[in-house]
Write a protein that holds these residues in place. Sequence first.
Motif, PDB file in Angstrom:
ATOM      1  N   MET A 114      50.678  -5.137  52.473  1.00 40.73           N
ATOM      2  CA  MET A 114      49.959  -3.900  52.258  1.00 40.73           C
ATOM      3  C   MET A 114      48.556  -4.246  51.761  1.00 40.73           C
ATOM      4  SD  MET A 114      50.941  -0.813  49.642  1.00 40.73           S
ATOM      5  CE  MET A 114      52.208  -0.150  50.703  1.00 40.73           C
ATOM      6  N   ALA A 115      47.574  -3.599  52.319  1.00 39.22           N
ATOM      7  CA  ALA A 115      46.193  -3.860  51.924  1.00 39.22           C
ATOM      8  C   ALA A 115      45.950  -3.366  50.515  1.00 39.22           C
ATOM      9  CB  ALA A 115      45.246  -3.160  52.891  1.00 39.22           C
ATOM     10  N   LYS A 116      45.080  -4.061  49.808  1.00 37.10           N
ATOM     11  CA  LYS A 116      44.727  -3.647  48.445  1.00 37.10           C
ATOM     12  C   LYS A 116      44.049  -2.283  48.514  1.00 37.10           C
ATOM     13  CE  LYS A 116      42.616  -5.272  44.272  1.00 37.10           C
ATOM     14  NZ  LYS A 116      43.377  -6.096  43.373  1.00 37.10           N
ATOM     15  N   SER A 117      44.519  -1.371  47.699  1.00 34.47           N
ATOM     16  CA  SER A 117      44.009  -0.013  47.730  1.00 34.47           C
ATOM     17  C   SER A 117      42.931   0.198  46.671  1.00 34.47           C
ATOM     18  CB  SER A 117      45.145   0.958  47.485  1.00 34.47           C
ATOM     19  OG  SER A 117      44.630   2.243  47.286  1.00 34.47           O
ATOM     20  N   ASP A 153      45.883   7.424  27.950  1.00 40.49           N
ATOM     21  CA  ASP A 153      46.220   6.040  27.658  1.00 40.49           C
ATOM     22  C   ASP A 153      46.565   5.231  28.897  1.00 40.49           C
ATOM     23  OD1 ASP A 153      46.042   6.498  24.848  1.00 40.49           O
ATOM     24  OD2 ASP A 153      48.009   7.474  24.944  1.00 40.49           O
ATOM     25  N   ILE A 154      46.810   5.935  30.005  1.00 40.77           N
ATOM     26  CA  ILE A 154      47.222   5.240  31.226  1.00 40.77           C
ATOM     27  C   ILE A 154      46.445   5.762  32.436  1.00 40.77           C
ATOM     28  CG2 ILE A 154      49.546   4.707  30.402  1.00 40.77           C
ATOM     29  CD1 ILE A 154      49.456   7.322  32.995  1.00 40.77           C
ATOM     30  N   TYR A 155      46.491   4.976  33.502  1.00 45.01           N
ATOM     31  CA  TYR A 155      46.031   5.430  34.802  1.00 45.01           C
ATOM     32  C   TYR A 155      47.036   4.930  35.828  1.00 45.01           C
ATOM     33  CZ  TYR A 155      44.171   0.686  35.544  1.00 45.01           C
ATOM     34  OH  TYR A 155      44.037  -0.671  35.677  1.00 45.01           O
ATOM     35  N   LEU A 156      46.962   5.488  37.018  1.00 41.67           N
ATOM     36  CA  LEU A 156      47.841   5.084  38.103  1.00 41.67           C
ATOM     37  C   LEU A 156      47.021   4.393  39.182  1.00 41.67           C
ATOM     38  CD1 LEU A 156      49.931   8.363  38.608  1.00 41.67           C
ATOM     39  CD2 LEU A 156      50.382   6.467  37.035  1.00 41.67           C
ATOM     40  N   ARG A 157      47.606   3.344  39.758  1.00 43.29           N
ATOM     41  CA  ARG A 157      47.012   2.717  40.933  1.00 43.29           C
ATOM     42  C   ARG A 157      48.127   2.498  41.939  1.00 43.29           C
ATOM     43  NH1 ARG A 157      48.850  -2.281  41.501  1.00 43.29           N
ATOM     44  NH2 ARG A 157      49.177  -3.598  39.678  1.00 43.29           N
ATOM     45  N   LEU A 158      47.777   2.535  43.213  1.00 44.10           N
ATOM     46  CA  LEU A 158      48.796   2.340  44.232  1.00 44.10           C
ATOM     47  C   LEU A 158      49.491   0.999  44.045  1.00 44.10           C
ATOM     48  CD1 LEU A 158      47.195   3.714  47.510  1.00 44.10           C
ATOM     49  CD2 LEU A 158      49.234   4.575  46.357  1.00 44.10           C
ATOM     50  N   MET A 159      50.793   1.008  44.207  1.00 49.96           N
ATOM     51  CA  MET A 159      51.562  -0.229  44.165  1.00 49.96           C
ATOM     52  C   MET A 159      51.198  -1.064  45.392  1.00 49.96           C
ATOM     53  SD  MET A 159      55.610  -0.898  44.552  1.00 49.96           S
ATOM     54  CE  MET A 159      55.401  -0.665  46.304  1.00 49.96           C
ATOM     55  N   GLU A 160      51.166  -2.361  45.192  1.00 46.11           N
ATOM     56  CA  GLU A 160      50.856  -3.295  46.269  1.00 46.11           C
ATOM     57  C   GLU A 160      51.988  -4.301  46.417  1.00 46.11           C
ATOM     58  OE1 GLU A 160      47.268  -4.983  44.743  1.00 46.11           O
ATOM     59  OE2 GLU A 160      46.123  -3.143  45.064  1.00 46.11           O
ATOM     60  N   SER A 161      52.017  -5.009  47.522  1.00 43.02           N
ATOM     61  CA  SER A 161      53.025  -6.054  47.730  1.00 43.02           C
ATOM     62  C   SER A 161      53.010  -7.057  46.585  1.00 43.02           C
ATOM     63  CB  SER A 161      52.788  -6.772  49.060  1.00 43.02           C
ATOM     64  OG  SER A 161      52.974  -5.889  50.122  1.00 43.02           O
ATOM     65  N   ALA A 162      51.829  -7.324  46.036  1.00 48.73           N
ATOM     66  CA  ALA A 162      51.697  -8.286  44.936  1.00 48.73           C
ATOM     67  C   ALA A 162      52.438  -7.849  43.673  1.00 48.73           C
ATOM     68  CB  ALA A 162      50.219  -8.508  44.615  1.00 48.73           C
ATOM     69  N   ASP A 163      52.825  -6.577  43.592  1.00 49.02           N
ATOM     70  CA  ASP A 163      53.570  -6.067  42.438  1.00 49.02           C
ATOM     71  C   ASP A 163      55.076  -6.279  42.577  1.00 49.02           C
ATOM     72  OD1 ASP A 163      51.303  -4.940  41.012  1.00 49.02           O
ATOM     73  OD2 ASP A 163      51.266  -3.375  42.564  1.00 49.02           O
ATOM     74  N   THR A 164      55.513  -6.842  43.689  1.00 52.33           N
ATOM     75  CA  THR A 164      56.936  -6.966  43.989  1.00 52.33           C
ATOM     76  C   THR A 164      57.710  -7.679  42.891  1.00 52.33           C
ATOM     77  OG1 THR A 164      56.584  -6.818  46.372  1.00 52.33           O
ATOM     78  CG2 THR A 164      58.600  -7.917  45.644  1.00 52.33           C
ATOM     79  N   ASP A 165      57.251  -8.825  42.429  1.00 51.75           N
ATOM     80  CA  ASP A 165      58.001  -9.569  41.408  1.00 51.75           C
ATOM     81  C   ASP A 165      58.173  -8.764  40.128  1.00 51.75           C
ATOM     82  OD1 ASP A 165      58.326 -11.710  43.128  1.00 51.75           O
ATOM     83  OD2 ASP A 165      56.667 -12.864  42.282  1.00 51.75           O
TER      84      ASP A 165
END
Length: 178
Positions: free
Chosen positions: A1-4, A14-26
């Motif tokens: 998946m391309a970096k979004s 206190d938080i923000y959301l970013r699209l999950m990426e393949s690099a987040d798998t582990d």
Amino acid sequence: MAKSQLTLYAGSGDIYLRLMESADTDKIITWRNTPRVRDNFIYRKPFTKEGHLSWIRTQIEPGHVVQFMICETVSGRAVGSVYLRDIDQEKRLAEYGIFIGEEDALGKGYATQAARLMISYAFEELALHTVFLRVFADNAGARRSYERAGFCLIEGKREMIETEEGAREMVFYKIEKE
């Protein structure tokens, strides 16, 4: 998946959301395989890299699911994940899900903030009208968080789920675009 480049900020939150990426798998695999997280999901089989990459290919890439990482604003550290699944553009509804993976991120209001961001995303970006969720009735902390975020219990809608520990009651919540 391309970096979004898509990032949703919680204003001064206190938080923000970013699209999950393949690099987040582990990280996702580690979190979902911890008993605290796994025990609050219907699907309890061990998470694997292959299974998660298949989830990305078959659910996220075709648009059936939108999944974000919950990140601390100050550090940028990912502490959990939030998603909309079974997105139905025709009926304008989706199912909401969340988990906080990092122990030290519990009890800080991150889940409530993430829910509010996802609700805004669902209504404003996806043009949905209803977001619903299922939660085990005995998960009091999650239920309080959902209610603080604006979800309302659907009275009379309950389901019994068989788990390794025996039957557990599941209740349903929803929020509708006003």
